[in-house]
Design an enzyme around this catalytic site. Structure first.
Site, PDB file in Angstrom:
ATOM      1  N   GLY A  24       0.831  -1.194   0.000  1.00  0.00           N
ATOM      2  CA  GLY A  24       0.000   0.000   0.000  1.00  0.00           C
ATOM      3  C   GLY A  24       0.864   1.242   0.000  1.00  0.00           C
ATOM      4  N   GLY A  26       0.598   5.750   0.162  1.00  0.00           N
ATOM      5  CA  GLY A  26      -0.202   6.945   0.336  1.00  0.00           C
ATOM      6  C   GLY A  26       0.680   8.169   0.414  1.00  0.00           C
ATOM      7  N   MET A  28       1.263   9.954   2.936  1.00  0.00           N
ATOM      8  CA  MET A  28       1.992  10.035   4.202  1.00  0.00           C
ATOM      9  C   MET A  28       3.061   8.961   4.346  1.00  0.00           C
ATOM     10  SD  MET A  28      -1.033  10.956   6.914  1.00  0.00           S
ATOM     11  CE  MET A  28       0.158  11.276   8.219  1.00  0.00           C
ATOM     12  N   GLY A  29       2.971   7.902   3.570  1.00  0.00           N
ATOM     13  CA  GLY A  29       3.960   6.844   3.723  1.00  0.00           C
ATOM     14  C   GLY A  29       3.601   5.598   2.940  1.00  0.00           C
ATOM     15  N   VAL A  31       2.976   1.134   3.201  1.00  0.00           N
ATOM     16  CA  VAL A  31       2.699  -0.047   4.008  1.00  0.00           C
ATOM     17  C   VAL A  31       3.371  -1.243   3.337  1.00  0.00           C
ATOM     18  CG1 VAL A  31       0.932  -1.560   4.972  1.00  0.00           C
ATOM     19  CG2 VAL A  31       0.514   0.909   4.813  1.00  0.00           C
ATOM     20  N   LYS A  46       3.677  -0.190   8.647  1.00  0.00           N
ATOM     21  CA  LYS A  46       3.357   1.129   8.107  1.00  0.00           C
ATOM     22  C   LYS A  46       4.477   2.092   8.481  1.00  0.00           C
ATOM     23  CE  LYS A  46      -0.356   4.589   8.491  1.00  0.00           C
ATOM     24  NZ  LYS A  46      -1.682   4.837   9.123  1.00  0.00           N
ATOM     25  N   ASP A 141     -11.904   9.816  10.423  1.00  0.00           N
ATOM     26  CA  ASP A 141     -11.494   9.654   9.026  1.00  0.00           C
ATOM     27  C   ASP A 141     -11.998   8.327   8.468  1.00  0.00           C
ATOM     28  OD1 ASP A 141     -10.314  10.521   6.668  1.00  0.00           O
ATOM     29  OD2 ASP A 141      -8.387   9.583   7.112  1.00  0.00           O
TER      30      ASP A 141
END
Length: 515
Positions: A24, A26, A28-29, A31, A46, A141
Protein backbone atom coordinates in the site's frame (compact mmCIF):
# COMPACT_ATOMS: atom_id res chain seq x y z
CA UNK A 1 7.78 8.23 -0.81
CA UNK A 2 11.24 9.04 -2.31
CA UNK A 3 13.21 6.04 -3.53
CA UNK A 4 15.91 6.85 -0.99
CA UNK A 5 13.40 6.20 1.80
CA UNK A 6 12.11 2.89 0.45
CA UNK A 7 12.96 -0.09 2.64
CA UNK A 8 14.66 -2.93 0.75
CA UNK A 9 13.12 -6.43 0.99
CA UNK A 10 14.77 -8.44 3.75
CA UNK A 11 15.65 -5.49 5.99
CA UNK A 12 15.09 -6.13 9.70
CA UNK A 13 13.33 -3.61 11.91
CA UNK A 14 13.92 -3.78 15.65
CA UNK A 15 15.68 -7.12 15.08
CA UNK A 16 12.37 -8.94 14.68
CA UNK A 17 10.34 -7.59 11.76
CA UNK A 18 11.51 -8.56 8.27
CA UNK A 19 10.36 -6.23 5.48
CA UNK A 20 8.80 -7.75 2.37
CA UNK A 21 6.97 -6.23 -0.64
CA UNK A 22 5.03 -2.95 -0.72
CA UNK A 23 1.28 -3.57 -0.35
CA UNK A 24 0.00 0.00 0.00
CA UNK A 25 1.10 3.56 -0.68
CA UNK A 26 -0.20 6.95 0.34
CA UNK A 27 0.81 10.59 0.62
CA UNK A 28 1.99 10.04 4.20
CA UNK A 29 3.96 6.84 3.72
CA UNK A 30 4.08 3.22 2.64
CA UNK A 31 2.70 -0.05 4.01
CA UNK A 32 4.87 -3.15 3.62
CA UNK A 33 4.06 -6.80 4.09
CA UNK A 34 6.40 -8.30 6.64
CA UNK A 35 7.05 -11.13 9.09
CA UNK A 36 7.74 -11.37 12.78
CA UNK A 37 10.80 -13.61 12.47
CA UNK A 38 10.66 -14.91 16.03
CA UNK A 39 7.10 -16.23 15.92
CA UNK A 40 6.60 -16.58 12.16
CA UNK A 41 3.56 -14.27 12.07
CA UNK A 42 2.74 -12.20 9.00
CA UNK A 43 2.44 -8.51 9.78
CA UNK A 44 1.88 -5.20 8.01
CA UNK A 45 4.46 -2.47 8.61
CA UNK A 46 3.36 1.13 8.11
CA UNK A 47 6.26 3.59 7.68
CA UNK A 48 5.80 7.36 7.51
CA UNK A 49 7.87 9.58 5.24
CA UNK A 50 10.63 11.59 6.83
CA UNK A 51 8.77 14.84 6.20
CA UNK A 52 5.68 13.64 8.08
CA UNK A 53 7.72 11.99 10.80
CA UNK A 54 9.42 15.31 11.59
CA UNK A 55 6.05 16.98 12.24
CA UNK A 56 5.42 16.98 15.99
CA UNK A 57 1.63 16.90 15.60
CA UNK A 58 1.79 13.98 13.18
CA UNK A 59 4.12 12.07 15.50
CA UNK A 60 1.60 12.56 18.27
CA UNK A 61 -1.27 11.32 16.08
CA UNK A 62 0.74 8.36 14.84
CA UNK A 63 1.44 7.13 18.35
CA UNK A 64 -2.20 7.81 19.21
CA UNK A 65 -3.25 5.46 16.39
CA UNK A 66 -1.57 2.56 18.15
CA UNK A 67 -3.20 3.44 21.46
CA UNK A 68 -6.63 3.97 19.88
CA UNK A 69 -6.63 0.61 18.07
CA UNK A 70 -5.34 -1.19 21.14
CA UNK A 71 -7.91 0.51 23.38
CA UNK A 72 -10.77 -0.72 21.22
CA UNK A 73 -9.64 -4.36 21.42
CA UNK A 74 -12.40 -5.53 19.07
CA UNK A 75 -12.37 -8.12 16.25
CA UNK A 76 -13.63 -5.46 13.83
CA UNK A 77 -10.72 -3.13 14.63
CA UNK A 78 -7.21 -3.74 13.27
CA UNK A 79 -4.76 -5.10 15.85
CA UNK A 80 -1.62 -3.02 16.45
CA UNK A 81 1.36 -4.94 17.81
CA UNK A 82 4.14 -2.39 17.99
CA UNK A 83 5.12 1.22 17.29
CA UNK A 84 8.63 2.60 17.02
CA UNK A 85 11.20 4.68 15.21
CA UNK A 86 13.72 3.73 12.53
CA UNK A 87 17.37 4.80 12.87
CA UNK A 88 16.67 7.74 10.53
CA UNK A 89 13.85 8.85 12.88
CA UNK A 90 11.02 7.75 10.60
CA UNK A 91 8.05 6.34 12.49
CA UNK A 92 6.69 2.85 11.90
CA UNK A 93 3.65 0.90 13.08
CA UNK A 94 3.32 -2.89 13.08
CA UNK A 95 -0.20 -4.25 12.58
CA UNK A 96 -1.90 -7.54 11.82
CA UNK A 97 -1.75 -8.47 8.16
CA UNK A 98 -5.13 -8.59 6.38
CA UNK A 99 -5.14 -10.77 3.29
CA UNK A 100 -7.98 -8.95 1.57
CA UNK A 101 -8.92 -5.61 0.05
CA UNK A 102 -10.42 -2.36 1.21
CA UNK A 103 -14.06 -1.52 0.49
CA UNK A 104 -13.17 1.00 -2.22
CA UNK A 105 -11.23 -1.62 -4.18
CA UNK A 106 -14.09 -4.07 -3.67
CA UNK A 107 -16.60 -1.50 -4.97
CA UNK A 108 -14.56 -0.75 -8.09
CA UNK A 109 -14.17 -4.44 -8.91
CA UNK A 110 -17.84 -5.41 -8.53
CA UNK A 111 -20.56 -4.37 -11.02
CA UNK A 112 -22.82 -3.81 -8.02
CA UNK A 113 -23.02 -4.67 -4.33
CA UNK A 114 -26.14 -6.46 -3.13
CA UNK A 115 -28.28 -4.74 -0.52
CA UNK A 116 -27.67 -7.46 2.05
CA UNK A 117 -23.91 -7.47 1.55
CA UNK A 118 -23.63 -3.68 1.71
CA UNK A 119 -25.61 -3.59 4.96
CA UNK A 120 -23.58 -6.40 6.51
CA UNK A 121 -20.24 -4.79 5.63
CA UNK A 122 -21.18 -1.40 7.05
CA UNK A 123 -22.80 -2.91 10.15
CA UNK A 124 -19.60 -4.86 10.91
CA UNK A 125 -17.60 -1.66 10.46
CA UNK A 126 -20.02 0.08 12.83
CA UNK A 127 -19.36 -2.63 15.44
CA UNK A 128 -15.68 -1.66 15.39
CA UNK A 129 -16.46 2.07 15.51
CA UNK A 130 -18.82 1.49 18.44
CA UNK A 131 -16.04 -0.27 20.33
CA UNK A 132 -13.75 2.71 19.75
CA UNK A 133 -16.47 5.12 20.91
CA UNK A 134 -16.87 3.08 24.08
CA UNK A 135 -13.20 3.88 24.82
CA UNK A 136 -13.73 7.58 24.15
CA UNK A 137 -12.13 7.38 20.69
CA UNK A 138 -13.67 9.10 17.64
CA UNK A 139 -12.16 7.96 14.35
CA UNK A 140 -12.79 11.15 12.28
CA UNK A 141 -11.49 9.65 9.03
CA UNK A 142 -13.83 6.77 8.24
CA UNK A 143 -13.98 6.01 4.52
CA UNK A 144 -14.11 2.99 2.22
CA UNK A 145 -10.30 2.87 2.00
CA UNK A 146 -10.03 2.58 5.78
CA UNK A 147 -12.16 -0.56 6.03
CA UNK A 148 -10.57 -3.89 5.05
CA UNK A 149 -12.48 -7.04 4.09
CA UNK A 150 -11.00 -10.51 4.36
CA UNK A 151 -12.71 -13.60 2.98
CA UNK A 152 -12.71 -16.49 5.46
CA UNK A 153 -14.40 -19.92 5.35
CA UNK A 154 -17.09 -18.66 7.71
CA UNK A 155 -17.72 -15.47 5.75
CA UNK A 156 -16.31 -11.97 5.36
CA UNK A 157 -14.30 -10.39 8.18
CA UNK A 158 -14.33 -6.59 8.38
CA UNK A 159 -11.57 -4.53 10.00
CA UNK A 160 -11.53 -0.78 10.64
CA UNK A 161 -8.06 0.72 10.46
CA UNK A 162 -6.16 4.02 10.28
CA UNK A 163 -6.96 5.75 13.55
CA UNK A 164 -4.13 8.19 12.79
CA UNK A 165 -6.25 11.32 13.32
CA UNK A 166 -8.53 9.84 15.97
CA UNK A 167 -9.78 12.23 18.62
CA UNK A 168 -10.08 11.51 22.31
CA UNK A 169 -6.74 9.80 22.86
CA UNK A 170 -4.59 12.93 22.64
CA UNK A 171 -4.47 14.77 25.93
CA UNK A 172 -3.07 18.07 24.64
CA UNK A 173 -5.50 19.43 22.08
CA UNK A 174 -4.20 22.98 21.78
CA UNK A 175 -2.18 22.27 18.63
CA UNK A 176 -5.35 21.11 16.82
CA UNK A 177 -7.55 24.15 17.51
CA UNK A 178 -8.73 25.77 14.27
CA UNK A 179 -7.82 22.75 12.17
CA UNK A 180 -10.08 20.78 9.86
CA UNK A 181 -9.11 17.12 9.73
CA UNK A 182 -10.52 14.34 7.60
CA UNK A 183 -11.29 13.32 4.02
CA UNK A 184 -13.64 15.94 2.50
CA UNK A 185 -16.03 13.48 0.84
CA UNK A 186 -16.77 11.83 4.20
CA UNK A 187 -16.55 14.77 6.56
CA UNK A 188 -19.64 15.95 8.42
CA UNK A 189 -20.69 19.58 7.78
CA UNK A 190 -19.85 20.63 11.34
CA UNK A 191 -16.50 18.83 11.07
CA UNK A 192 -15.74 21.05 8.07
CA UNK A 193 -16.39 24.08 10.28
CA UNK A 194 -13.89 22.91 12.89
CA UNK A 195 -16.45 21.91 15.54
CA UNK A 196 -15.27 19.77 18.48
CA UNK A 197 -15.31 16.05 17.60
CA UNK A 198 -18.44 14.06 18.45
CA UNK A 199 -19.65 10.56 17.65
CA UNK A 200 -21.88 12.10 14.96
CA UNK A 201 -18.75 12.76 12.86
CA UNK A 202 -18.42 9.00 12.47
CA UNK A 203 -22.19 8.48 12.05
CA UNK A 204 -22.14 10.84 9.07
CA UNK A 205 -19.17 8.99 7.54
CA UNK A 206 -20.92 5.63 7.98
CA UNK A 207 -23.88 7.08 6.08
CA UNK A 208 -21.62 8.20 3.22
CA UNK A 209 -19.97 4.78 3.05
CA UNK A 210 -23.32 2.98 2.95
CA UNK A 211 -24.63 5.40 0.29
CA UNK A 212 -21.54 4.79 -1.85
CA UNK A 213 -21.73 1.00 -1.60
CA UNK A 214 -25.41 1.06 -2.59
CA UNK A 215 -25.18 3.56 -5.47
CA UNK A 216 -21.52 3.60 -6.60
CA UNK A 217 -21.45 7.37 -6.17
CA UNK A 218 -21.12 9.97 -3.43
CA UNK A 219 -24.11 11.87 -2.01
CA UNK A 220 -22.32 15.20 -2.59
CA UNK A 221 -19.32 15.50 -4.90
CA UNK A 222 -17.05 18.18 -6.34
CA UNK A 223 -13.48 18.05 -7.59
CA UNK A 224 -12.61 21.17 -5.57
CA UNK A 225 -12.28 20.15 -1.89
CA UNK A 226 -12.93 23.71 -0.67
CA UNK A 227 -16.12 23.97 -2.70
CA UNK A 228 -17.15 20.46 -1.64
CA UNK A 229 -16.77 21.31 2.03
CA UNK A 230 -18.72 24.55 1.56
CA UNK A 231 -21.55 22.72 -0.20
CA UNK A 232 -21.92 20.23 2.62
CA UNK A 233 -23.43 22.78 4.96
CA UNK A 234 -26.06 23.97 2.47
CA UNK A 235 -26.92 21.31 -0.10
CA UNK A 236 -29.06 18.36 1.07
CA UNK A 237 -27.57 14.98 0.19
CA UNK A 238 -29.11 12.91 -2.59
CA UNK A 239 -31.43 10.05 -1.64
CA UNK A 240 -30.44 6.44 -2.23
CA UNK A 241 -33.89 5.49 -3.51
CA UNK A 242 -33.59 7.99 -6.37
CA UNK A 243 -30.64 6.04 -7.74
CA UNK A 244 -31.60 2.51 -6.71
CA UNK A 245 -35.40 2.20 -6.52
CA UNK A 246 -35.45 -1.31 -5.05
CA UNK A 247 -33.88 -0.06 -1.79
CA UNK A 248 -36.36 -0.46 1.12
CA UNK A 249 -37.80 2.77 2.47
CA UNK A 250 -36.34 2.06 5.93
CA UNK A 251 -32.81 1.76 4.51
CA UNK A 252 -33.21 4.90 2.39
CA UNK A 253 -34.41 6.82 5.46
CA UNK A 254 -31.56 5.55 7.64
CA UNK A 255 -28.96 6.76 5.16
CA UNK A 256 -30.77 10.09 4.78
CA UNK A 257 -30.84 10.53 8.57
CA UNK A 258 -27.09 9.86 8.81
CA UNK A 259 -26.45 12.53 6.16
CA UNK A 260 -28.52 15.25 7.81
CA UNK A 261 -26.81 18.65 7.84
CA UNK A 262 -28.02 19.23 11.41
CA UNK A 263 -26.11 16.72 13.58
CA UNK A 264 -28.93 16.58 16.14
CA UNK A 265 -31.14 14.89 13.51
CA UNK A 266 -28.69 12.03 12.91
CA UNK A 267 -28.73 8.78 14.90
CA UNK A 268 -27.37 9.71 18.32
CA UNK A 269 -24.95 6.79 18.60
CA UNK A 270 -23.55 3.74 16.87
CA UNK A 271 -25.97 1.67 18.96
CA UNK A 272 -28.92 3.49 17.39
CA UNK A 273 -27.40 3.16 13.90
CA UNK A 274 -26.69 -0.56 14.33
CA UNK A 275 -30.15 -1.26 15.72
CA UNK A 276 -31.88 0.29 12.72
CA UNK A 277 -29.53 -1.33 10.22
CA UNK A 278 -30.06 -4.71 11.89
CA UNK A 279 -33.82 -4.33 11.46
CA UNK A 280 -33.32 -3.55 7.76
CA UNK A 281 -31.07 -6.58 7.37
CA UNK A 282 -33.60 -8.86 9.07
CA UNK A 283 -36.30 -7.72 6.63
CA UNK A 284 -33.99 -8.16 3.62
CA UNK A 285 -32.84 -11.61 4.68
CA UNK A 286 -36.41 -12.79 5.25
CA UNK A 287 -37.35 -12.01 1.64
CA UNK A 288 -36.94 -14.71 -1.04
CA UNK A 289 -33.63 -14.46 -2.83
CA UNK A 290 -34.16 -12.68 -6.18
CA UNK A 291 -32.98 -14.20 -9.43
CA UNK A 292 -29.41 -13.17 -10.30
CA UNK A 293 -29.50 -9.89 -12.18
CA UNK A 294 -27.40 -6.85 -12.79
CA UNK A 295 -28.61 -3.85 -10.85
CA UNK A 296 -29.14 -0.82 -13.06
CA UNK A 297 -28.67 2.48 -11.29
CA UNK A 298 -30.64 5.50 -12.40
CA UNK A 299 -28.47 8.28 -13.74
CA UNK A 300 -24.70 8.46 -13.81
CA UNK A 301 -22.33 9.06 -10.90
CA UNK A 302 -22.34 12.74 -10.01
CA UNK A 303 -19.13 14.66 -9.93
CA UNK A 304 -15.59 13.68 -10.86
CA UNK A 305 -13.96 10.45 -9.66
CA UNK A 306 -13.14 10.65 -5.98
CA UNK A 307 -9.40 11.07 -5.39
CA UNK A 308 -7.75 8.03 -3.91
CA UNK A 309 -6.09 7.93 -0.54
CA UNK A 310 -2.75 8.10 -2.31
CA UNK A 311 -3.47 11.62 -3.56
CA UNK A 312 -5.64 13.00 -0.76
CA UNK A 313 -5.35 11.11 2.56
CA UNK A 314 -7.01 13.92 4.48
CA UNK A 315 -7.42 17.68 4.46
CA UNK A 316 -5.73 19.85 7.04
CA UNK A 317 -6.72 23.47 6.57
CA UNK A 318 -6.58 26.53 8.76
CA UNK A 319 -10.29 27.29 8.88
CA UNK A 320 -10.58 29.86 11.69
CA UNK A 321 -11.51 33.27 10.34
CA UNK A 322 -11.44 32.18 6.72
CA UNK A 323 -14.30 32.35 4.25
CA UNK A 324 -15.45 29.58 1.93
CA UNK A 325 -13.96 29.83 -1.53
CA UNK A 326 -17.43 29.65 -3.05
CA UNK A 327 -20.91 30.73 -2.10
CA UNK A 328 -22.92 27.52 -1.83
CA UNK A 329 -26.32 27.44 -3.43
CA UNK A 330 -29.01 24.91 -2.55
CA UNK A 331 -29.65 22.56 -5.44
CA UNK A 332 -32.73 20.55 -6.14
CA UNK A 333 -32.64 17.01 -7.33
CA UNK A 334 -34.17 16.43 -10.74
CA UNK A 335 -37.25 14.27 -11.18
CA UNK A 336 -37.66 11.59 -13.78
CA UNK A 337 -38.39 12.35 -17.41
CA UNK A 338 -42.00 12.97 -18.29
CA UNK A 339 -41.67 11.55 -21.81
CA UNK A 340 -43.41 8.25 -21.05
CA UNK A 341 -46.27 9.98 -19.28
CA UNK A 342 -46.81 12.31 -22.24
CA UNK A 343 -47.00 9.38 -24.65
CA UNK A 344 -49.50 7.55 -22.45
CA UNK A 345 -51.59 10.69 -22.13
CA UNK A 346 -51.65 11.25 -25.90
CA UNK A 347 -52.71 7.66 -26.52
CA UNK A 348 -55.55 7.86 -24.02
CA UNK A 349 -56.75 11.11 -25.59
CA UNK A 350 -56.96 9.49 -29.04
CA UNK A 351 -58.89 6.52 -27.70
CA UNK A 352 -61.28 8.85 -25.87
CA UNK A 353 -62.10 10.83 -29.05
CA UNK A 354 -62.77 7.66 -31.06
CA UNK A 355 -64.96 6.23 -28.31
CA UNK A 356 -67.14 9.35 -28.13
CA UNK A 357 -67.66 9.36 -31.90
CA UNK A 358 -68.72 5.71 -31.91
CA UNK A 359 -71.16 6.11 -29.05
CA UNK A 360 -72.85 9.31 -30.23
CA UNK A 361 -73.01 8.98 -34.01
CA UNK A 362 -72.53 5.51 -35.30
CA UNK A 363 -72.84 1.79 -34.88
CA UNK A 364 -71.05 -1.01 -36.71
CA UNK A 365 -72.63 -2.65 -39.74
CA UNK A 366 -74.57 -5.89 -39.20
CA UNK A 367 -71.88 -7.55 -41.34
CA UNK A 368 -69.04 -6.73 -38.99
CA UNK A 369 -68.30 -6.44 -35.30
CA UNK A 370 -66.01 -4.14 -33.39
CA UNK A 371 -63.58 -7.00 -32.95
CA UNK A 372 -63.05 -7.57 -36.66
CA UNK A 373 -63.48 -3.98 -37.85
CA UNK A 374 -60.54 -2.32 -39.58
CA UNK A 375 -58.98 0.80 -38.01
CA UNK A 376 -61.00 3.95 -38.40
CA UNK A 377 -59.61 6.45 -40.85
CA UNK A 378 -61.38 9.83 -40.79
CA UNK A 379 -62.93 10.61 -44.17
CA UNK A 380 -65.34 13.34 -45.21
CA UNK A 381 -68.89 12.00 -45.58
CA UNK A 382 -70.48 12.87 -48.91
CA UNK A 383 -74.05 14.27 -48.61
CA UNK A 384 -76.75 11.92 -49.86
CA UNK A 385 -77.79 12.37 -53.50
CA UNK A 386 -81.50 12.36 -52.55
CA UNK A 387 -83.25 14.11 -49.75
CA UNK A 388 -86.28 11.82 -49.94
CA UNK A 389 -86.30 9.65 -46.78
CA UNK A 390 -87.64 6.67 -48.70
CA UNK A 391 -84.93 6.97 -51.32
CA UNK A 392 -82.41 7.28 -48.57
CA UNK A 393 -83.64 4.01 -47.02
CA UNK A 394 -83.30 2.25 -50.40
CA UNK A 395 -79.63 3.30 -50.63
CA UNK A 396 -78.40 0.56 -48.25
CA UNK A 397 -75.42 -1.40 -49.57
CA UNK A 398 -75.94 -5.00 -50.60
CA UNK A 399 -74.13 -7.56 -48.48
CA UNK A 400 -71.00 -9.10 -49.92
CA UNK A 401 -70.93 -12.85 -50.61
CA UNK A 402 -68.07 -13.31 -48.10
CA UNK A 403 -68.06 -10.81 -45.27
CA UNK A 404 -64.91 -8.77 -45.04
CA UNK A 405 -63.95 -6.31 -42.30
CA UNK A 406 -65.50 -2.98 -43.18
CA UNK A 407 -64.86 0.45 -41.75
CA UNK A 408 -67.43 1.86 -39.38
CA UNK A 409 -69.18 4.76 -41.07
CA UNK A 410 -70.52 7.78 -39.31
CA UNK A 411 -73.86 9.20 -40.60
CA UNK A 412 -75.84 12.09 -39.29
CA UNK A 413 -79.29 11.20 -37.88
CA UNK A 414 -80.84 14.34 -39.44
CA UNK A 415 -81.80 14.82 -43.08
CA UNK A 416 -79.61 17.83 -43.66
CA UNK A 417 -76.17 17.20 -45.16
CA UNK A 418 -73.87 16.03 -42.37
CA UNK A 419 -70.95 18.13 -41.24
CA UNK A 420 -67.49 16.94 -42.06
CA UNK A 421 -66.02 15.28 -38.96
CA UNK A 422 -62.76 16.56 -37.49
CA UNK A 423 -59.92 14.12 -38.07
CA UNK A 424 -58.60 12.27 -35.04
CA UNK A 425 -55.16 13.31 -33.79
CA UNK A 426 -52.49 11.28 -35.57
CA UNK A 427 -50.97 8.65 -33.30
CA UNK A 428 -47.62 8.43 -35.05
CA UNK A 429 -46.54 12.05 -34.62
CA UNK A 430 -43.99 12.62 -31.86
CA UNK A 431 -43.99 15.78 -29.76
CA UNK A 432 -40.82 17.82 -30.46
CA UNK A 433 -39.63 17.67 -26.87
CA UNK A 434 -40.01 13.88 -26.71
CA UNK A 435 -37.46 12.99 -29.35
CA UNK A 436 -34.36 11.00 -28.31
CA UNK A 437 -32.20 14.04 -29.05
CA UNK A 438 -34.23 16.24 -26.71
CA UNK A 439 -34.27 13.58 -24.01
CA UNK A 440 -30.48 13.53 -24.26
CA UNK A 441 -30.30 17.34 -23.97
CA UNK A 442 -32.43 17.37 -20.82
CA UNK A 443 -30.30 14.60 -19.32
CA UNK A 444 -27.17 16.62 -20.14
CA UNK A 445 -28.61 19.64 -18.35
CA UNK A 446 -29.51 17.67 -15.22
CA UNK A 447 -26.16 15.88 -15.19
CA UNK A 448 -24.44 19.23 -15.60
CA UNK A 449 -26.24 20.60 -12.55
CA UNK A 450 -25.30 17.56 -10.47
CA UNK A 451 -21.63 17.91 -11.49
CA UNK A 452 -21.66 21.73 -11.33
CA UNK A 453 -20.76 21.93 -15.03
CA UNK A 454 -22.78 25.09 -15.65
CA UNK A 455 -21.61 25.66 -19.22
CA UNK A 456 -23.00 22.25 -20.02
CA UNK A 457 -26.31 23.25 -18.42
CA UNK A 458 -26.52 26.40 -20.54
CA UNK A 459 -25.63 24.53 -23.71
CA UNK A 460 -28.48 22.07 -23.11
CA UNK A 461 -31.07 24.65 -22.10
CA UNK A 462 -30.44 26.68 -25.26
CA UNK A 463 -32.27 23.89 -27.13
CA UNK A 464 -35.62 25.46 -26.25
CA UNK A 465 -37.71 23.13 -28.36
CA UNK A 466 -36.59 20.28 -26.11
CA UNK A 467 -38.29 21.63 -22.99
CA UNK A 468 -42.02 21.18 -22.45
CA UNK A 469 -41.78 23.37 -19.35
CA UNK A 470 -40.30 26.82 -19.96
CA UNK A 471 -40.29 27.33 -16.18
CA UNK A 472 -38.04 24.33 -15.61
CA UNK A 473 -35.68 25.45 -18.38
CA UNK A 474 -35.47 29.04 -17.12
CA UNK A 475 -34.87 27.88 -13.56
CA UNK A 476 -31.86 25.85 -14.70
CA UNK A 477 -30.59 28.79 -16.75
CA UNK A 478 -30.97 31.17 -13.82
CA UNK A 479 -28.90 28.95 -11.54
CA UNK A 480 -26.25 28.45 -14.23
CA UNK A 481 -25.93 32.21 -14.86
CA UNK A 482 -25.64 32.84 -11.12
CA UNK A 483 -22.92 30.18 -10.69
CA UNK A 484 -20.98 31.52 -13.70
CA UNK A 485 -21.14 35.12 -12.43
CA UNK A 486 -23.34 36.32 -15.29
CA UNK A 487 -25.54 38.29 -12.94
CA UNK A 488 -27.36 40.44 -15.53
CA UNK A 489 -28.41 37.32 -17.44
CA UNK A 490 -29.44 35.79 -14.12
CA UNK A 491 -31.76 38.75 -13.40
CA UNK A 492 -33.17 38.80 -16.91
CA UNK A 493 -33.97 35.08 -16.95
CA UNK A 494 -35.23 34.56 -13.43
CA UNK A 495 -36.99 37.77 -12.42
CA UNK A 496 -40.46 36.55 -13.42
CA UNK A 497 -40.14 32.98 -12.15
CA UNK A 498 -42.55 32.16 -9.35
CA UNK A 499 -40.14 29.83 -7.56
CA UNK A 500 -38.56 30.10 -4.12
CA UNK A 501 -35.10 28.95 -5.15
CA UNK A 502 -35.05 31.07 -8.29
CA UNK A 503 -36.05 34.10 -6.21
CA UNK A 504 -33.06 33.50 -3.92
CA UNK A 505 -30.70 33.28 -6.88
CA UNK A 506 -32.09 36.45 -8.43
CA UNK A 507 -31.74 38.28 -5.11
CA UNK A 508 -28.14 37.13 -4.84
CA UNK A 509 -27.39 38.21 -8.42
CA UNK A 510 -28.95 41.61 -7.70
CA UNK A 511 -26.75 42.04 -4.63
CA UNK A 512 -23.65 41.04 -6.55
CA UNK A 513 -24.42 43.60 -9.25
CA UNK A 514 -25.06 46.29 -6.65
CA UNK A 515 -21.85 45.43 -4.79
Amino acid sequence: MPDAERLPPGQLIADRYRVDAVVGRGAMGVVYAGEHVRVGRRVAIKVLTRAWSNDATVRQRFEAEARAASAAGHPNVIQVFDVGELPDQRLYLVMEFIDGSDLYTLLKAAPSVSLVRACRLIRDAAFGVRAAHAQGVIHRDLKLENVMVQTLPEGEAVKVLDFGIAAGVIEKRATLVGMTLGTPEYMAPEQVDGAPPTVRFDIYALGVMLFELLTRRLPIADENPLKLMALKGHVPAARVIELRPEVPAALDQLVADCLEIDPSRRPASCDAFIERLTQVLAALESEPAPAPTTTTLIGRPSGPPRPSRATRPYVELRSAGSEPAVLPVPATRPGRSRGVLLWVGAGLAVLGVVGVVLVLYGRPSHDATIADATPIEPQPVEPPAQTDPAAHDRAKPEPEPEPEPVPVSVQSPVQSPPEEPEPSPPTNVQAPHDTPRCEQQRTRALDGRRTHDWQRVLSATQQRECWASARERKKLETQAYMELGRFEDCLRTGKHLNDTEATKWVTLCSKRLAG
